[in-house]
Design an enzyme around this catalytic site. Structure first.
Site, short mmCIF file in Angstrom:
data_model
loop_
_atom_site.label_atom_id
_atom_site.label_comp_id
_atom_site.label_asym_id
_atom_site.label_seq_id
_atom_site.Cartn_x
_atom_site.Cartn_y
_atom_site.Cartn_z
N SER A 128 -6.17 2.85 4.84
CA SER A 128 -5.79 2.42 3.22
C SER A 128 -7.06 1.20 2.36
O SER A 128 -6.78 -0.01 2.85
CB SER A 128 -4.41 1.15 3.65
OG SER A 128 -3.50 0.72 3.16
N LYS A 138 0.19 3.47 -2.42
CA LYS A 138 -0.70 4.41 -2.41
C LYS A 138 -0.69 5.57 -2.11
O LYS A 138 -1.44 7.35 -2.70
CB LYS A 138 -1.93 4.48 -1.57
CG LYS A 138 -2.90 3.15 -0.86
CD LYS A 138 -3.47 2.60 0.07
CE LYS A 138 -4.63 1.93 -0.03
NZ LYS A 138 -4.00 0.91 -0.87
N SER A 151 0.45 -1.32 -0.26
CA SER A 151 -0.12 -0.07 -0.05
C SER A 151 0.97 1.31 -0.27
O SER A 151 0.01 2.50 -0.37
CB SER A 151 -1.04 -0.06 1.76
OG SER A 151 -2.23 -0.50 1.12
#
Length: 466
Positions: free
Chosen positions: A303, A58, A55
């Site tokens: 997340s 992101k 993640s």
């Protein structure tokens, strides 16, 4: 000591530290630390090695979305008709047109229906139609593994989708399992929102003894919405909740709309179907999402994978008039290349980081985090990052239970065998430094957060004296 020799000495100390950690044996460790003020490299260990970011991807999606869409950008859901209203009858079809709004909740759908009651509509002489053509019809990103499809973090992407709560886990329902008071009986299983779109097969037994969490097995039939729950739950257990992805978010939303019509005693003569809204349709009501700067909070702090993929498709739609991963990722790459990221060193296949193919070096993550500081939207970007040790989940996010000796604001990442942490570390003598720690090929990714915490402490302590 010149800078090159100092870096070599720190790298040697870092290698020695790794050798003392059995859980790092056989693990790929990529670390880069740079000055937040000058970009100067302070510590580097395999910082140019491409690694799975999980993640941490992101960070790139958030930066690109702020650049392309802007902090004030909103998504919409619109109710339209191609007919007229006369004496309580709507002669024509109702269209629910989705344009990527991740914030559409069950109560919002009820509000959409109430717009019809406000206009005294009691009967619809036509069809109820869902329009999800703002994006393409590819529901899962190209590297999604089948075992992730049932869970909220692997939910399908549609321009018309519904979330069960303000975390905006698009295209999911909340499954609650409450043990019976009597061993031998089935537990009580409920879903939210309540809908006939999802079928439950309860094969669970309440037992007197304690059982592990994995004593419950949850399955969803692929290409369908029958959820099968098997196993055991202790009579002493608290209510267990799981967020389950459903198949076909568009028709799910359409079904919730149908069920809301029934609650308002509005009947209709036609069918439920999907189709493009005609150009001559009249808007009855339009619902706007929160601004992008507010959506970035659950995206980064919690997340939220679904938001990342929606942002990618939206960027493709806005720039190329095609809401697809192909066009959206093309936009994303263009934007991050303007933010100091060398695309020649990156493999980018999605917007959330759930891909096991996406690969990015720590160096490029640090480059991004350095260059975004110069953007007018940097404060919004920074505010969206989890803050270590802050117990409010919309502040601390995925780092609310992680404490360090230093102030840390950073993005976490977890995949099978992968744990990553990248962001900003504040040191009294060095000011703000930027770091990226990437651990790949761990035997157990759950070891990652503790290792990252120890590495943050090591980095902070070593920089205090060098």
């Amino acid at each position: 000591m010149d800078k090159r020799k100092e870096n070599e000495m720190l790298s040697s100390k870092l290698e020695e530290y790794f050798r003392q950690k059995p859980t790092l044996k056989g693990t790929l460790v990529g670390i880069r630390v740079i000055s937040g003020k000058t970009g100067e490299i302070l510590i580097d260990h395999m910082g140019e090695l491409r690694m799975r970011p999980a993640s941490n991807m992101k960070l790139f999606t958030a930066a690109a979305a702020l650049s392309v869409l802007g902090a004030e950008y909103t998504f919409t859901t619109t109710i339209l008709t191609d007919g007229t209203i006369e004496n309580g009858v709507l002669y024509g079809n109702i269209y629910i047109k989705g344009k990527g709004d991740p914030s559409l909740l069950p109560q919002d759908i009820e509000k959409l229906v109430k717009q019809l009651t406000k206009q005294k509509v009691t009967y619809i002489d036509g069809d109820i139609i869902a329009d999800d053509t703002w994006y393409d019809d590819i529901r899962l990103s190209q590297d999604m593994i089948w075992s992730d499809e049932v869970w909220y973090y692997g939910s399908q992407v549609s321009a018309l989708t519904t979330s069960p709560n303000a975390d905006y886990d698009t295209g999911t329902i909340i499954l609650s399992i409450k043990p019976s008071n009597r061993p031998g009986e089935e537990p009580i299983i409920t879903i939210y929102p309540e809908t006939d779109y999802v079928k439950i097969e309860n094969k669970v037994q309440t037992v007197a003894h304690q059982v592990d969490e994995d004593a419950l097995v949850i399955e969803r039939i692929r290409e369908g919405n029958t959820i099968i729950i098997k196993g055991e739950i202790s009579v002493q257990s608290k209510i267990q909740k799981e967020w389950i992805a459903i198949s076909d978010p568009t028709f799910y939303t359409l079904t919730l709309f149908e069920e809301a019509l029934e609650k308002e005693n509005i009947n209709w003569s036609g069918k439920l179907r999907k189709e493009t809204t005609p150009n001559n349709a009249t808007i009855l009501y339009e619902k706007k999402s929160p601004q992008l700067k507010k959506l970035l909070i659950p995206f980064m702090k919690l997340s939220n994978n679904g938001l990342g993929e929606l942002f990618v498709k939206e960027m493709g739609k806005i720039i190329y008039n095609e809401g697809s991963w192909e066009k959206g990722l093309k936009v994303l790459k263009t934007e991050i290349s303007k933010l100091g990221v060398c695309l020649d060193h990156c493999v980018i296949r999605d917007g959330s980081g759930i891909s096991h193919v996406t690969a990015i070096p720590p160096r490029e993550i640090c480059n991004l985090l350095y260059h975004v500081q110069k953007k007018q939207w940097y404060a919004i970007f920074l505010q969206a990052l989890p803050i270590a040790g802050e117990k409010d989940r919309m502040v601390g996010g995925t780092m609310k239970d992680r404490s360090f000796h230093y102030s840390v604001q950073a993005k976490t990442g977890i995949l099978h065998t992968v744990s990553t942490l990248s962001g900003y570390l504040n040191l009294e003598n060095k000011g703000q430094v930027i770091f990226s720690i990437m651990l790949n090929h761990l035997m157990d990714e759950e070891d990652g957060p503790d290792l990252e915490g120890e590495l943050i402490t090591w980095i902070g302590d070593i920089l205090k004296v060098h």
